[in-house]
Design an enzyme around this catalytic site. Structure first.
Site, PDB file in Angstrom:
ATOM      1  N   LYS A 269       0.828  -1.213   0.000  1.00  0.00           N
ATOM      2  CA  LYS A 269       0.000   0.000   0.000  1.00  0.00           C
ATOM      3  C   LYS A 269       0.860   1.259   0.000  1.00  0.00           C
ATOM      4  O   LYS A 269       0.563   2.220  -0.697  1.00  0.00           O
ATOM      5  CB  LYS A 269      -0.952   0.013   1.202  1.00  0.00           C
ATOM      6  CG  LYS A 269      -2.120  -0.943   1.024  1.00  0.00           C
ATOM      7  CD  LYS A 269      -3.127  -0.811   2.145  1.00  0.00           C
ATOM      8  CE  LYS A 269      -4.249  -1.841   1.981  1.00  0.00           C
ATOM      9  NZ  LYS A 269      -5.073  -1.976   3.179  1.00  0.00           N
TER      10      LYS A 269
ATOM     11  N   LYS B  64      -5.913 -11.083  -6.185  1.00  0.00           N
ATOM     12  CA  LYS B  64      -7.102 -11.255  -5.343  1.00  0.00           C
ATOM     13  C   LYS B  64      -8.176 -10.225  -5.668  1.00  0.00           C
ATOM     14  O   LYS B  64      -7.867  -9.095  -6.054  1.00  0.00           O
ATOM     15  CB  LYS B  64      -6.730 -11.202  -3.855  1.00  0.00           C
ATOM     16  CG  LYS B  64      -6.466  -9.813  -3.326  1.00  0.00           C
ATOM     17  CD  LYS B  64      -6.442  -9.747  -1.801  1.00  0.00           C
ATOM     18  CE  LYS B  64      -6.110  -8.298  -1.422  1.00  0.00           C
ATOM     19  NZ  LYS B  64      -5.949  -8.034  -0.026  1.00  0.00           N
TER      20      LYS B  64
ATOM     21  N   LYS C  65     -11.330  -4.206  -3.658  1.00  0.00           N
ATOM     22  CA  LYS C  65     -11.993  -2.966  -4.090  1.00  0.00           C
ATOM     23  C   LYS C  65     -10.996  -1.996  -4.721  1.00  0.00           C
ATOM     24  O   LYS C  65     -11.388  -1.066  -5.403  1.00  0.00           O
ATOM     25  CB  LYS C  65     -12.743  -2.316  -2.923  1.00  0.00           C
ATOM     26  CG  LYS C  65     -11.900  -2.090  -1.691  1.00  0.00           C
ATOM     27  CD  LYS C  65     -12.731  -2.185  -0.420  1.00  0.00           C
ATOM     28  CE  LYS C  65     -11.815  -2.493   0.764  1.00  0.00           C
ATOM     29  NZ  LYS C  65     -12.397  -3.356   1.760  1.00  0.00           N
TER      30      LYS C  65
HETATM   31  P1  TYM Z   1     -11.039  -6.294   5.066  1.00  0.00           P
HETATM   32  O1  TYM Z   1     -12.104  -5.365   5.521  1.00  0.00           O
HETATM   33  O2  TYM Z   1     -10.112  -5.841   4.017  1.00  0.00           O
HETATM   34  O3  TYM Z   1     -11.684  -7.639   4.574  1.00  0.00           O
HETATM   35  C1  TYM Z   1     -12.650  -8.330   5.333  1.00  0.00           C
HETATM   36  C2  TYM Z   1     -12.394  -9.823   5.257  1.00  0.00           C
HETATM   37  O4  TYM Z   1     -12.463 -10.276   3.915  1.00  0.00           O
HETATM   38  C3  TYM Z   1     -11.313 -11.041   3.600  1.00  0.00           C
HETATM   39  N1  TYM Z   1     -11.011 -10.890   2.162  1.00  0.00           N
HETATM   40  C4  TYM Z   1     -10.915 -11.893   1.287  1.00  0.00           C
HETATM   41  N2  TYM Z   1     -11.017 -13.241   1.444  1.00  0.00           N
HETATM   42  C5  TYM Z   1     -10.859 -13.995   0.342  1.00  0.00           C
HETATM   43  N3  TYM Z   1     -10.623 -13.510  -0.891  1.00  0.00           N
HETATM   44  C6  TYM Z   1     -10.508 -12.169  -1.106  1.00  0.00           C
HETATM   45  N4  TYM Z   1     -10.283 -11.697  -2.333  1.00  0.00           N
HETATM   46  C7  TYM Z   1     -10.645 -11.307   0.014  1.00  0.00           C
HETATM   47  N5  TYM Z   1     -10.605  -9.965   0.179  1.00  0.00           N
HETATM   48  C8  TYM Z   1     -10.825  -9.725   1.493  1.00  0.00           C
HETATM   49  C9  TYM Z   1     -10.223 -10.476   4.484  1.00  0.00           C
HETATM   50  O5  TYM Z   1      -9.169 -11.381   4.664  1.00  0.00           O
HETATM   51  C10 TYM Z   1     -10.984 -10.199   5.751  1.00  0.00           C
HETATM   52  O6  TYM Z   1     -11.075 -11.355   6.552  1.00  0.00           O
HETATM   53  N6  TYM Z   1      -7.609  -5.959   8.687  1.00  0.00           N
HETATM   54  C11 TYM Z   1      -8.901  -6.538   8.341  1.00  0.00           C
HETATM   55  C12 TYM Z   1     -10.011  -6.070   9.250  1.00  0.00           C
HETATM   56  C13 TYM Z   1      -9.744  -6.289  10.700  1.00  0.00           C
HETATM   57  C14 TYM Z   1      -9.741  -7.528  11.397  1.00  0.00           C
HETATM   58  C15 TYM Z   1      -9.484  -7.203  12.759  1.00  0.00           C
HETATM   59  C16 TYM Z   1      -9.936  -8.842  11.001  1.00  0.00           C
HETATM   60  C17 TYM Z   1      -9.513  -5.290  11.621  1.00  0.00           C
HETATM   61  N7  TYM Z   1      -9.348  -5.856  12.840  1.00  0.00           N
HETATM   62  C18 TYM Z   1      -9.400  -8.199  13.741  1.00  0.00           C
HETATM   63  C19 TYM Z   1      -9.859  -9.834  11.989  1.00  0.00           C
HETATM   64  C20 TYM Z   1      -9.594  -9.514  13.325  1.00  0.00           C
HETATM   65  C21 TYM Z   1      -9.243  -6.121   6.918  1.00  0.00           C
HETATM   66  O7  TYM Z   1      -8.741  -5.164   6.408  1.00  0.00           O
HETATM   67  O8  TYM Z   1     -10.213  -6.836   6.335  1.00  0.00           O
END
Ligand code: TYM
Length: 331
Positions: A112, A195, A198
């Site tokens: 990023k 992957k 967005k």
């Molecule tokens: P975020 O908001 O980007 O994504 C939410 C969840 O979706 C999963 N994900 C995917 N899984 C499979 N294929 C994909 N293409 C794909 N894109 C996204 C992500 O792995 C995620 O599980 N840092 C985290 C949010 C967070 C969090 C936490 C998660 C903040 N605190 C504590 C677990 C525990 C995030 O940015 O997810």
């Protein structure tokens, strides 16, 4: 019983198919056997410096979508991260135990910040994984259902838990990542070696679950496939077809072998048609439920207030213990 926790960022109007299949879909059955904490990571979303009005709206939309996907607020604690001040409190303590080098090695940060350039990369983006560790450790979560892209952040979390426990005595549960190999990385429909995300170059590879189902059908029908005509699961040789098969197998709960056998003698068009039907069958009622929940806003806000009250109880007990152990003078 053991706890499970996961959060999702409110960085778009709609969750996408990767979020759902990689993470949220697993959250639902885990409610049956765990004390579940699920929420919206609005503090994390500040790292992209969103418009304030938009952020507020997206936070509610994300919460509504968790419930629309099957999270039951009468069994699970559904909450908004910023409603529980202990997240930022623990995050600071953990920051002071995280090596600068270790934080610098987080690949998501490197990607990023390389894209944005160091002048437009904020410090929040750098400490983002530490806040995530705080989210998890505050609740003593044993399992964290996420997609593959969060694995390294979970490693850091485990590391910090172990380090704290070694230095101050047993305090945190060391969490396990709950990542399914089959759906941990759903790929972009236009660029099936990257992957689904967005922030992809083209919106055509992304299935937003709240989009008009017709738009999503169109995107699926124009998904990039591979040379040849045979439908087989081979991620290296046939990444496009394999991604469509992965999506279909997950949404229909069919084993991959049976699914592939069913397509013998059929073409890519048949596969795309089946994927389009399966996505629509899920997304259409999901969209209805989400819009209905957003219409009943006061009800949704009440759920989040109750969730925050319960989350705060657990979080407060952890932070009190942590503050005492590290030697902060009680107020
Ligand atoms: P975020 O908001 O980007 O994504 C939410 C969840 O979706 C999963 N994900 C995917 N899984 C499979 N294929 C994909 N293409 C794909 N894109 C996204 C992500 O792995 C995620 O599980 N840092 C985290 C949010 C967070 C969090 C936490 C998660 C903040 N605190 C504590 C677990 C525990 C995030 O940015 O997810």
């Amino acid at each position: 019983s053991d706890r499970v926790l996961s959060l999702i960022q409110p960085t778009a109007d709609s969750l996408h198919l990767g979020n759902y299949l990689g993470a949220l879909r697993q959250w639902v059955p885990l409610q049956d056997s765990y004390d579940a904490f699920y929420g919206v990571a609005d503090l994390h979303a500040l790292t992209v410096e969103p418009d304030p009005v938009v952020l507020k709206e997206r936070t509610l939309r994300a919460a509504a979508q968790l419930i629309a996907a099957g999270i039951d607020p009468s069994r699970s604690t559904v909450f908004v991260q910023s409603h529980v001040v202990e997240h930022t409190q623990l995050s600071w303590v953990l920051s002071c135990m995280t090596g600068f080098g270790q934080a610098s090695r987080m690949t998501q940060f490197k990607d990023k910040s390389a894209k944005a350039g160091s002048d437009s990369t904020n410090v929040g983006l750098f400490s983002y994984p530490i806040l995530m560790a705080a989210d998890i450790l505050l609740y003593q979560a044993a399992q964290v259902p996420v997609g593959e892209d969060q694995r390294q952040h979970l490693e850091l979390t485990r590391d910090l838990a172990g380090r704290f426990n070694a230095r101050y005595g047993r305090t945190f549960v060391v969490p396990e990542p709950h990542i399914l190999k089959s759906v941990g990385k759903i790929q972009d429909l236009q660029e099936p070696t990257a992957k689904m995300s967005k922030s992809a170059a083209s919106p055509n590879g992304l299935i937003d679950l709240l989009d008009d189902p017709k738009i999503n059908v169109k995107k699926i029908k124009s998904a990039v496939t591979d040379s040849g005509r045979e439908i087989s699961f081979d991620e290296d040789a046939k990444p496009g077809v394999s991604n469509l098969l992965t999506i279909l197998a997950a949404l229909t709960d069919e084993p991959m072998d049976t699914l592939v056998a069913g397509f013998e003698g059929k073409g890519y068009g048949d596969l795309k048609g089946a994927v389009a039907d399966a996505v629509t069958a899920f997304a259409a009622p999901y969209r209805e439920r989400t819009l209905q929940l957003l219409d009943e806003r006061t009800e949704l806000e009440k759920i989040l207030a109750e969730g925050a009250a319960h989350a705060r109880e657990v979080a407060h007990s952890t932070i009190t213990d942590v503050y005492a152990k590290v030697g902060l003078l009680p107020a």
